[in-house]
Design a protein around this motif. Structure first.
Motif, PDB file in Angstrom:
ATOM      1  N   ARG A 213      -5.049   0.172  10.675  1.00  0.00           N
ATOM      2  CA  ARG A 213      -5.991  -0.065   9.574  1.00  0.00           C
ATOM      3  C   ARG A 213      -6.741   1.238   9.323  1.00  0.00           C
ATOM      4  O   ARG A 213      -7.483   1.711  10.178  1.00  0.00           O
ATOM      5  CB  ARG A 213      -6.956  -1.191   9.919  1.00  0.00           C
ATOM      6  N   ILE A 226       2.330   0.167  -1.947  1.00  0.00           N
ATOM      7  CA  ILE A 226       2.860  -0.760  -0.958  1.00  0.00           C
ATOM      8  C   ILE A 226       4.361  -0.541  -0.810  1.00  0.00           C
ATOM      9  O   ILE A 226       5.087  -0.407  -1.790  1.00  0.00           O
ATOM     10  CB  ILE A 226       2.561  -2.213  -1.380  1.00  0.00           C
ATOM     11  N   ILE A 248       3.378   1.198   4.461  1.00  0.00           N
ATOM     12  CA  ILE A 248       2.148   0.624   3.910  1.00  0.00           C
ATOM     13  C   ILE A 248       2.454  -0.806   3.457  1.00  0.00           C
ATOM     14  O   ILE A 248       3.333  -1.033   2.629  1.00  0.00           O
ATOM     15  CB  ILE A 248       1.624   1.459   2.728  1.00  0.00           C
ATOM     16  N   TRP A 250      -0.265  -3.185   2.873  1.00  0.00           N
ATOM     17  CA  TRP A 250      -1.402  -3.795   2.174  1.00  0.00           C
ATOM     18  C   TRP A 250      -2.395  -2.709   1.785  1.00  0.00           C
ATOM     19  O   TRP A 250      -2.652  -1.783   2.553  1.00  0.00           O
ATOM     20  CB  TRP A 250      -2.092  -4.823   3.075  1.00  0.00           C
ATOM     21  N   ILE A 251      -2.910  -2.839   0.552  1.00  0.00           N
ATOM     22  CA  ILE A 251      -3.954  -1.937   0.059  1.00  0.00           C
ATOM     23  C   ILE A 251      -5.044  -2.807  -0.547  1.00  0.00           C
ATOM     24  O   ILE A 251      -4.763  -3.698  -1.358  1.00  0.00           O
ATOM     25  CB  ILE A 251      -3.420  -0.955  -0.998  1.00  0.00           C
ATOM     26  N   TYR A 273     -10.814   2.908   0.174  1.00  0.00           N
ATOM     27  CA  TYR A 273     -10.017   1.689   0.070  1.00  0.00           C
ATOM     28  C   TYR A 273      -9.266   1.483   1.381  1.00  0.00           C
ATOM     29  O   TYR A 273      -8.583   2.383   1.863  1.00  0.00           O
ATOM     30  CB  TYR A 273      -9.036   1.788  -1.095  1.00  0.00           C
ATOM     31  N   ALA A 275      -6.444   0.077   3.952  1.00  0.00           N
ATOM     32  CA  ALA A 275      -4.992  -0.122   3.878  1.00  0.00           C
ATOM     33  C   ALA A 275      -4.469  -0.446   5.265  1.00  0.00           C
ATOM     34  O   ALA A 275      -5.073  -0.085   6.280  1.00  0.00           O
ATOM     35  CB  ALA A 275      -4.299   1.113   3.323  1.00  0.00           C
TER      36      ALA A 275
END
Length: 295
Positions: A213, A226, A248, A250-251, A273, A275
């Protein structure tokens, strides 16, 4: 010589700074943890697991005492059998009345023949037919009563069956199983303790598939998406670092203020943000460990 030594030290310091800043974001390795709680009340008669144990999905690791539940199930079974046996035998109870109706029907037919020959009166025929109607009404009433009694008994037996199924479900839930394949992270109870519904018993997670994370600045969003492949570098302290391929997954859709423990290349950015980057664990990665991301 002093100037040369000072220049060499400065170059080494700059080089080390460039190497330490060779990342786009940092974060902490996490995993999707599952906390398993008790679903029934009772003493833990067995609870054979320890922190660090590897479990398979569905593997039994403990049992809550089911003695009272088993006795309740036997009692309900006995009540259900007794209720079902009390159901009336409609055919047997109506047999005598049906025999009377058949006999009275023959009597009506005989009187009708006698009436046609002038050997019987109209009153005898009317009385015989009235008695036949009375017997048929009695049969209808008896059949209706017996049918209602049987329906009531059937419903009572069904209610007992549902209660048995509830007890059996509680007995099933008394068996503590692993919800997934993974590793036990924490153990909250011991064998012999009293469990109550909702009390946490242990926590586990699949450590083979973990994620990092991390946080990216708004200016970096244009360079990530993503499904994108990135490089994740696990820091073990000193010069010991290992690279892992990551994806990746999730954003975040909304920004948040920069966490104090998170570093980004753009230290002036106030909003970042979050991710998540999926990483296949080779056994070296640990939860809570810091890692770096290189796009």
């Amino acid at each position: 010589m002093k100037k040369i030594a000072l220049l060499s030290a400065t170059l080494l310091l700059l080089a080390s700074c460039r190497n330490s800043d060779n990342y786009d974001a940092t974060g902490i390795f996490e995993a999707n943890t599952v906390t398993v709680s008790a679903e029934t009340a009772g003493r833990l008669v067995s609870f054979s697991l320890n922190e660090g144990d590897s479990l398979l999905a569905g593997q039994t690791v403990g049992l809550v005492d089911t003695t009272l539940l088993a006795l309740q199930r036997k009692q309900l079974l006995s009540q259900q059998l007794a209720t079902e046996k009390s159901s009336p035998d409609i055919a047997a109870q109506a047999a005598a009345l049906r025999s009377q109706i058949a006999h009275q029907q023959n009597e009506c037919d005989r009187i009708a023949r006698l009436l046609a020959d002038g050997a019987a009166t109209q009153k005898q025929s009317d009385d015989a037919n009235a008695l036949l109607r009375t017997l048929r009404s009695q049969l209808e009433g008896l059949l209706s009563t017996l049918d209602k009694n049987r329906s009531s008994i059937t419903e009572s037996a069904s209610a007992l069956q549902y209660q048995r199924e509830q007890i059996e479900e509680q007995i099933r839930k008394s068996c503590i199983t692993a919800p997934l394949t993974g590793t036990v992270l924490q153990k909250y109870a011991e064998q012999g303790e009293y469990a109550t519904p909702g009390r946490p018993l242990f926590q586990m997670a699949n450590l083979d598939d973990i994620h990092l994370r991390c946080y990216f600045t708004a200016s970096q969003l244009a360079h990530i998406q993503i499904g994108q492949e990135v490089t994740v570098i696990a820091d073990f302290g000193g010069d010991e670092q290992y690279e892992h391929p990551g994806t990746i997954i999730w954003i975040a859709q909304e920004s948040e203020f920069t966490p104090k423990s998170i570093q980004t290349q753009d230290s002036r950015a106030n909003l970042v943000y979050a991710a998540k980057i999926a990483v296949k664990n080779d056994g070296r990665l640990k939860l809570g460990q810091y890692g770096e991301v290189r796009l």
